[in-house]
Design an enzyme around this catalytic site. Sequence first.
Site, short mmCIF file in Angstrom:
data_model
loop_
_atom_site.label_atom_id
_atom_site.label_comp_id
_atom_site.label_asym_id
_atom_site.label_seq_id
_atom_site.Cartn_x
_atom_site.Cartn_y
_atom_site.Cartn_z
N ASP A 8 11.75 49.71 64.74
CA ASP A 8 10.58 49.09 65.37
C ASP A 8 9.48 49.03 64.32
O ASP A 8 9.36 49.93 63.47
CB ASP A 8 10.12 49.94 66.56
CG ASP A 8 8.84 49.38 67.18
OD1 ASP A 8 8.91 48.33 67.86
OD2 ASP A 8 7.77 49.98 66.99
N GLU A 10 5.23 48.40 63.83
CA GLU A 10 3.89 48.21 64.39
C GLU A 10 3.12 47.33 63.41
O GLU A 10 3.25 47.49 62.18
CB GLU A 10 3.18 49.54 64.60
CG GLU A 10 3.83 50.43 65.64
CD GLU A 10 3.85 49.81 67.02
OE1 GLU A 10 2.89 49.08 67.37
OE2 GLU A 10 4.82 50.04 67.76
N HIS A 153 3.63 53.41 71.51
CA HIS A 153 3.33 52.35 70.54
C HIS A 153 3.27 52.92 69.12
O HIS A 153 2.45 52.50 68.30
CB HIS A 153 2.03 51.62 70.89
CG HIS A 153 2.15 50.78 72.13
ND1 HIS A 153 2.90 49.63 72.18
CD2 HIS A 153 1.63 50.95 73.37
CE1 HIS A 153 2.83 49.11 73.39
NE2 HIS A 153 2.08 49.90 74.13
N ASP A 158 8.98 54.97 69.82
CA ASP A 158 9.42 53.81 70.59
C ASP A 158 10.92 53.56 70.45
O ASP A 158 11.59 53.19 71.42
CB ASP A 158 8.65 52.56 70.15
CG ASP A 158 7.25 52.52 70.74
OD1 ASP A 158 6.86 53.48 71.42
OD2 ASP A 158 6.53 51.53 70.49
#
Length: 256
Positions: A8, A10, A153, A158
């Site tokens: 993931d 950000e 987040h 996550d």
Amino acid sequence: MAEIAFFDVETTFSTGHGRRFYLVEFGAILVCPRKLVEVGNFCTLVRPPDLSAVAPTRLSGITRKAVAAAPAFEEVADRVFDILNGRVWAGHNILRFDCHRIKEAFADIGRPPPQPVGVIDSLEVLMQKFGRRAGDLKMATLASYFGLGQQKHRSLEDVRMNLEVIKHCAAVLLLESSLPHILPGKDQGNLSMVTRSKTGEEGSRKSPPTSLGSHRSVPYQKGRLGKMVERAKEALEGAKGSKSLNSILRHSRLLL
């Protein structure tokens, strides 16, 4: 058998002309595909090329000070490449967002990106297999549905939540396939929801490509329900002693 790299990113985006995304965090876990257990992980903050051009509201709880002190992507590119290249990539909505951000980050430093041997997008899989019973299929909604807590987040948290969501969905589908005539499937017992879509890029990247509406199932035509109740009352009032059941059965065809 290739390990699965759940990952993931950000991001934030530049506020000038030609708006684009920049990584501020990358996180990944390596998962054994036979046992679905974590066997390794890597996570790092990433300093964007121009921190002054970054919108602070895009940092998802990550402080500007922490990002300013983080390594540039070029400094962590080898680790990112090693954990992703030649493995199965997995994540939530990665086909529409995260995969593109990885390719852009490597293109910015003039290096070829890592290549997967396969991609598992849990959003696409759940839309096909699990349906909309859990709502809008955002990670936060799925986590709430299964009682896994709130989405942080943050990349590493996550992806670990993503793995747990998949395990829970798989367990539900396995049980339903064992007793399909008893346990409701994805087309039965679904909870209709009205969702308020988020604005901005974060909403578009984490949301499924279609929106939900609300509906209400009505089993009888309008006006028929009152007549059915009256006939039931007449049937019950006419039932006497041992003839009660026969009376109800005799009227059952009229009731239905």
